[in-house]
Design an enzyme around this catalytic site. Structure first.
Site, short mmCIF file in Angstrom:
data_model
loop_
_atom_site.label_atom_id
_atom_site.label_comp_id
_atom_site.label_asym_id
_atom_site.label_seq_id
_atom_site.Cartn_x
_atom_site.Cartn_y
_atom_site.Cartn_z
N GLN A 125 0.84 -1.21 0.00
CA GLN A 125 0.00 0.00 0.00
C GLN A 125 0.87 1.25 0.00
O GLN A 125 1.61 1.48 0.96
CB GLN A 125 -0.90 -0.01 1.24
N GLY A 126 0.79 2.04 -1.04
CA GLY A 126 1.56 3.27 -1.12
C GLY A 126 0.67 4.49 -0.94
O GLY A 126 0.33 5.18 -1.90
N SER A 128 0.95 6.56 2.47
CA SER A 128 1.66 7.53 3.30
C SER A 128 2.95 8.02 2.65
O SER A 128 3.61 7.28 1.92
CB SER A 128 2.03 6.90 4.65
N SER A 160 4.48 -1.27 4.00
CA SER A 160 4.71 -2.63 4.50
C SER A 160 4.88 -3.58 3.34
O SER A 160 4.13 -3.52 2.35
CB SER A 160 3.53 -3.09 5.36
N GLU A 243 -9.79 -1.51 5.15
CA GLU A 243 -8.64 -1.71 6.03
C GLU A 243 -9.06 -1.58 7.49
O GLU A 243 -8.64 -2.35 8.35
CB GLU A 243 -7.55 -0.69 5.69
N SER A 364 -4.56 6.93 12.95
CA SER A 364 -4.17 6.84 14.35
C SER A 364 -5.39 6.92 15.25
O SER A 364 -6.49 7.29 14.83
CB SER A 364 -3.22 8.00 14.69
#
Ligand SMILES: Cc1cc2nc3c(=O)[nH]c(=O)nc-3n(C[C@H](O)[C@H](O)[C@H](O)COP(=O)(O)OP(=O)(O)OC[C@H]3O[C@@H](n4cnc5c(N)ncnc54)[C@H](O)[C@@H]3O)c2cc1C
Lengths: 383, 294
Positions: A125-126, A128, A160, A243, A364
């Protein structure tokens, strides 16, 4: 209201249980992403061949087309059997694939979805960037259009499994000078493209599981845009809802395993006789029961309405905090032995250290509270 | 498996909420009109799981959570249990027994009180004239039971779990009420030229209230359906529901006072009513932690 599963669901559960008992790999999943990827691919392939991959994915793309409740049953049995962590297949299975099912063209779905299910395509996953984490709309990695290609420059971070991935869900600024949510596109990027450099980053637990990714004139066919050029924000939001929603059921189920083990070991060691420890375990156990009830309630809601509501943020916030509290108790019970931890060990201390991510990654805890306050309670938007 | 209310249950829940806001608003909980108790009986809320209505505990818990949201009289808890397991008519006040004394809440018009001690539902005979006056919980007149006539146990062992479940439902309602009061105030009260709910420190307090209420409500549904199924795990799940609901009611009530600032400290405003109700509910059919360590 029924917490019990139907007889057919029970039979399905027994099938899951029997198969897992006979087929779980004997060897432990390697700790590091690079070492683990072959293991992950082979295990995913076995799941697929036996019909356990994509239980609730459409059958035309290799799934089984079963109701989501069957997926939940599978995940419960999976955790119960201590089956291996999904690892590098997390993104493809839990949010890349579901995003494609919802937004992609027939060709994109027909090519990618079966490969994800078979473990042939590892996804990352790109989203951030160094300058854009919580504030995803602040991304700067951009692409100009040349002919029928996008030409990408910039950098993503915390990706990741970037070092082992075949494909990436990449969110780019495809419109020159566009601001915030506008002018973004959600693109399928081939991680083997010339111009991509991956620099692995080590975590506080010792693993190098994520990475910074650099793009230097990387060419991606325009045909790889999902959901239309300029619609990236909408598509990315659907990715995040997967997600944050159903993607974490497996992790939640594992918590009930963890607290039962803590209870058993505290009983065996006699520490359950200490009032404060008994109290903490009773409290955590009550909360783990409630987490399962919340998950069931949410799944029932999805089954009824077809989509996860903003309640998913409530579950995410609660379960991530609960996980950290369970891991803190495990550490407290272990005493000085925690000091012997070394990079390369793979035990509950690794889990404890990795657990810090759950209130950071995928939105977050602070961002989840904003979402709950604004979308669920109707408080004024601060941003 | 389905842990969401069905259409019928949602309709009943909506009708209950409507009736309560018209006839039994939280704001009047300190002095209910004389007819309220009779009307609650007429609505069928005190006999839902009895043979005549035959509804399940899932539906009953859903409705009691609504009643709890309006800080409805606490004798509804004990009366519903009394009628269900003794097959008797009439009102049962709510008994709260400690080693030193037996307190009776809401005794007006009751000749008996029901409470849980040592895991059993017990019935206490009441003298004709019991002088009840508001205690900490301003919505529940309270009296001390003089003398010590031995209480009679309710024969059916499920009565204690039933009271615990209904008290948990009231606490879930109380937690909801505090959350909604706090969020509503955060939307309207302005400081620094904006609603205070704009500030994250307030918004996040509200979000945490929503989490606690949702956690407790989910476990309530699970526990109710376990009781309906007469499942072996029912006692454990009801104990979990009660614990989480009591915590949600108390924590949300405290947070709500903080959100209200100075006015939250006044007798005139409503936040303290939830707090005080939460304290009372915490003593009703308390579950020890042993139930959660089985
Ligand atoms: C283990 C791990 C794996 C990850 N994997 C991936 C991945 O595969 N792909 C990917 O794209 N990303 C991934 N991420 C990145 C993750 O999504 C981001 O870390 C996250 O969105 C937070 O962004 P940030 O790290 O830039 O922190 P920041 O956004 O800089 O936040 C720093 C602190 O400020 C707080 N904060 C920020 N904004 C606000 C606000 N408005 N109000 C209140 N507080 C605020 C945050 O809550 C946090 O506590 C991963 C992260 C971790 C830890």
């Amino acid at each position: 209201m029924r917490f019990q599963f139907s007889d057919e669901d029970q039979r399905f559960r027994e099938e899951c249980r029997d198969w897992l008992e006979d087929n779980i790999p004997r060897e432990k999943r390697p700790l590091n992403a690079v070492d683990a990827v072959d293991f992950d691919r082979a295990w995913q392939r076995r799941l697929f061949d036996a019909g356990w991959a994509g239980i609730n994915w459409p059958s035309e793309y290799g799934g089984r087309g079963l109701p989501i409740v069957r997926q939940v049953i599978w995940l419960e049995e999976y955790a119960r059997a201590h089956a291996p962590w999904i690892g590098s297949n997390f993104v493809g299975i839990n949010h890349g694939g579901p995003t494609l099912i919802l937004n992609a063209s027939e060709e994109q779905k027909a090519w990618h979805l079966p490969r994800i299910l078979k473990g042939e395509s590892i996804w990352c996953q790109g989203f951030s960037e160094p300058g854009a984490g919580s504030d995803l709309a602040g991304i700067k990695t951009k692409a100009r259009i040349e002919g029928d290609e996008l030409v990408v420059n910039g950098s993503k971070i915390w990706t990741s499994y970037a070092q082992v991935a075949d494909w990436q869900e990449l969110v780019l600024r495809t419109e020159e000078g566009s601001q915030r949510h506008k002018g973004l596109s959600w693109v399928i990027c081939d991680m083997r493209s010339p111009g991509i450099t991956v620099r692995p980053i080590q975590k506080i637990s010792g693993q190098t599981e994520f990475a910074q990714v650099f793009y230097d004139d990387v060419r991606i066919p325009l045909a790889n845009v999902v959901g239309g050029l300029g619609n990236g924000w909408k598509v990315a939001m659907s990715t995040l809802s997967f997600e944050r929603g159903t993607g974490f059921i497996g992790e939640q189920v594992k918590l009930s395993q963890d607290i039962e083990e803590l209870l058993d070991s505290a009983r065996a060691s006699g520490r359950l006789g200490e009032a404060d420890i008994a109290e903490q375990i009773a409290q955590l156990r009550a909360e783990v029961f409630a987490l399962r009830a919340m998950t069931y309630r949410n799944i029932s809601e999805v089954a009824r309405t077809g989509q996860p509501g903003p309640e998913a943020s409530v579950i995410r916030l609660f379960s991530s905090d609960l996980r950290q509290r369970i891991e803190r108790l495990a550490i407290a019970l272990a005493g000085e032995t925690v000091l012997d931890f070394r990079y390369g060990d793979d035990d509950f201390i690794t889990d404890y250290l990795l657990g810090f991510a759950v209130t950071i990654a995928g939105g977050s805890a602070q961002i989840q509270r904003d979402i709950i306050g604004e979308r669920l309670l109707g408080l004024p938007k601060s941003r | 498996m389905d842990l969401t209310p069905n259409e019928d249950q949602l309709a009943l829940q909506g009708a209950t909420a409507d009736w309560c806001s018209d006839n039994m608003p939280l704001e009047q909980c300190r002095a209910r009109p004389a007819g309220t108790w009779r009307q609650m009986g007429e609505m069928g809320w005190l006999d839902m799981t009895g043979p005549a209505m035959g509804l399940d505990h899932g539906t009953e818990a859903l409705i009691f959570a609504e009643l709890g949201r309006f800080l409805a009289p606490v004798a509804a808890l004990s009366t519903a249990v009394y009628r269900r397991w003794t097959g008797t008519e009439g009102k049962a006040a709510l008994a709260i027994a400690s080693l030193q004394a037996v307190r009776v809440a809401d005794p007006d018009g009751a000749s008996v009180a029901l409470g849980v001690a040592d895991g059993r539902a017990l019935l206490y005979g009441l003298p004709d004239a019991l002088d009840a006056a508001p205690g900490l919980d301003l919505s529940s007149p309270l009296a001390l039971l003089p003398g010590a006539a031995a209480p009679q146990p309710v024969q059916d062992g499920r009565a204690a779990a039933h009271l615990r479940l209904l008290a948990a439902a009231y606490a879930v309602g109380c937690a909801d009420a505090a959350r909604d009061m706090g969020a509503a105030y955060a939307c309207t009260r302005e400081q620094f030229d904006r609603p205070i709910g704009w500030f994250q420190s307030i918004k996040h307090i509200c979000a945490d209230m929503a989490v606690r209420a949702s956690v407790a409500r989910s476990q309530l549904y699970y526990a109710a359906s376990a009781l309906d199924a007469d499942d072996a795990s029912a006692d454990m799940h009801i104990a979990a529901a009660k614990r989480l609901a009591d915590q949600a009611a108390l924590e949300n009530s405290r947070a709500n006072i903080q959100i209200h600032g100075g006015i939250g400290m006044t007798d005139e405003a409503y936040p303290h009513l939830c707090l005080k109700r939460a304290h009372l509910l915490g003593f009703v059919a308390k579950a020890g932690r042993e139930a959660l360590l089985q």
